[in-house]
Write an enzyme that holds these catalytic residues in place. Sequence first.
Site, PDB file in Angstrom:
ATOM      1  CE1 TYR A 144      -2.269   3.312   2.527  1.00  0.00           C
ATOM      2  CE2 TYR A 144      -3.675   2.544   0.738  1.00  0.00           C
ATOM      3  CZ  TYR A 144      -3.369   3.489   1.710  1.00  0.00           C
ATOM      4  OH  TYR A 144      -4.159   4.604   1.856  1.00  0.00           O
ATOM      5  CG  ASP A 239       5.972   3.796   0.238  1.00  0.00           C
ATOM      6  OD1 ASP A 239       4.755   3.560   0.027  1.00  0.00           O
ATOM      7  OD2 ASP A 239       6.357   4.573   1.133  1.00  0.00           O
ATOM      8  CE  LYS A 267       2.850   5.193   7.737  1.00  0.00           C
ATOM      9  NZ  LYS A 267       1.476   5.148   8.272  1.00  0.00           N
TER      10      LYS A 267
HETATM   11  P1  KE4 Z   1      -0.571   8.592   4.249  1.00  0.00           P
HETATM   12  O1  KE4 Z   1      -1.061   9.257   2.995  1.00  0.00           O
HETATM   13  O2  KE4 Z   1      -1.655   7.783   4.939  1.00  0.00           O
HETATM   14  O3  KE4 Z   1       0.154   9.561   5.196  1.00  0.00           O
HETATM   15  O4  KE4 Z   1       0.602   7.553   3.841  1.00  0.00           O
HETATM   16  C1  KE4 Z   1       0.290   6.576   2.886  1.00  0.00           C
HETATM   17  C2  KE4 Z   1       1.277   5.430   2.986  1.00  0.00           C
HETATM   18  C3  KE4 Z   1       2.277   5.323   2.039  1.00  0.00           C
HETATM   19  N1  KE4 Z   1       3.173   4.320   2.087  1.00  0.00           N
HETATM   20  C4  KE4 Z   1       3.140   3.397   3.077  1.00  0.00           C
HETATM   21  C5  KE4 Z   1       4.165   2.303   3.092  1.00  0.00           C
HETATM   22  C6  KE4 Z   1       2.146   3.468   4.084  1.00  0.00           C
HETATM   23  O5  KE4 Z   1       2.123   2.538   5.073  1.00  0.00           O
HETATM   24  C7  KE4 Z   1       1.203   4.499   4.049  1.00  0.00           C
HETATM   25  C8  KE4 Z   1       0.093   4.629   5.077  1.00  0.00           C
HETATM   26  N2  KE4 Z   1       0.025   3.620   6.075  1.00  0.00           N
HETATM   27  C9  KE4 Z   1      -1.293   3.313   6.600  1.00  0.00           C
HETATM   28  C10 KE4 Z   1      -1.148   2.231   7.670  1.00  0.00           C
HETATM   29  N3  KE4 Z   1      -0.822   0.972   7.111  1.00  0.00           N
HETATM   30  C11 KE4 Z   1      -1.984   4.533   7.119  1.00  0.00           C
HETATM   31  C12 KE4 Z   1      -3.188   4.270   7.995  1.00  0.00           C
HETATM   32  C13 KE4 Z   1      -4.458   4.741   7.356  1.00  0.00           C
HETATM   33  O6  KE4 Z   1      -4.598   4.593   6.121  1.00  0.00           O
HETATM   34  O7  KE4 Z   1      -5.312   5.243   8.116  1.00  0.00           O
END
Ligand code: KE4
Length: 430
Positions: A144, A239, A267
């Site tokens: 993801y 990523d 993060k």
């Molecule tokens: P955000 O757009 O949610 O800040 O980041 C996206 C993203 C990109 N790449 C990786 C490897 C990620 O894990 C994420 C976001 N992680 C999720 C948790 N697995 C965010 C939690 C959510 O979607 O509420």
Amino acid sequence: MSNDNSRKLYDLALKYIPGGVNSPVRAFKGVGGNPLFFKGGQDAYLIDADDNRYIDYVGAWGPLIAGHRNEKVIAALQAQLQQGLAYGASTEAEIEIARRICELVPSIERIRLVTSGTEATMSAIRVARGYTRRDKIVKFEGCYHGHVDGLLVKAGSGALTLGEPDSLGIPKAYTDLTHVLPYNDIAAVEKFFAENGDQIACVIVEPVAGNMNCVPPVPGFLQSLRTLCDSHGSVLIFDEVMTGFRVALGGAQSVFQVSPDLTTLGKVIGGGLPVGAFGGKQEIMDMIAPNGAVYQAGTLSGSPLAVAAGLAMLDIVSEPGFYTKLQARATTLLDGLQQRADAAGIPFSTNQAGAMFGCFFSEHKNVSQFSQVMQCNVEHFQSYFHTMLNNGVYLAPSAYEAGFISSAHGDTEIQLTLDAAEKAFAAINA
Ligand code: KE4
């Protein structure tokens, strides 16, 4: 444990917010029951709307590697609050955090801050396409990378949790350009590149997959991507939104000794405030406006508050022994969970990458394939989740998310977690 206030808040939220949540994975659809609403956090603990306290292994999905309301982060924010919230213009602190990240992650020669991981990956894909003048991209099943149109194809995290890895609303023209391969399958990648390599703009990969639970790369997988991208002139994007400053100070790329052309971050570098970043080789990053012809922008990019929190976090994680101690504590937790599951006769295994980990209700040991993740016993996980919750331990409300430990989790929290787990494994057998 009363959840009356959370229930009332959930009912109210449903009147104004789709699904009552601002991000789908919070909705408890993967575990059943109603989502909790929280009102505070301190160190390793979360406090919900009914004043229940939980040992927190979500940590806001990774950012809070130093726990809730770490005093250094709070002090940095309080100092910045005396100066200002946002200027829509550059600050010295943005240079400092860029310098620090380039120093800590040598593959990053130039870096741009944004305000989410999604923005970071979206921008990295765009600049890779601009640099190569190619359109096709490769991602991996179960990974993801945020809710970017072209990347919501066989995606993990909330998309997988809801059973909708391919989202509606995305033109086929976009997803036709995205090729999805099996994670950790070197032969599949080699075959695909042999047939399509010269058309591929980039490969984007989680160097440790954290959105199909926690699945580390098998030996040679990341190196094979590096070699193939070099052979075919494709851009390799790691990523590291989740793994950056989570699995090691230099990220997963420092652990596995493979240098990507671009890295995305988020993060931890925001310390709990909205942030993302993408960076890498200067020749690629110089394609970005205002230098080059690839446009990318953001109102609150480089937010003084997020940068202040991020710089405090970099100070914390740069302390000698920070990751060694965190990794050891996570290992103690995982060994204890394994012992208790084995004693209860529950098929269970764990994966670990630094201060992130995964628990699988499965006969498989060292889970390394998406197909193995999907064979896990979700009912066992759901029972485990709720017993842990009722015993004061908050885990990600999905079988497809990683767990996160922080420097605020001490021996007491580990022991309380293991005591709760003993009850949770017994409840599965009941
Ligand atoms: P955000 O757009 O949610 O800040 O980041 C996206 C993203 C990109 N790449 C990786 C490897 C990620 O894990 C994420 C976001 N992680 C999720 C948790 N697995 C965010 C939690 C959510 O979607 O509420």
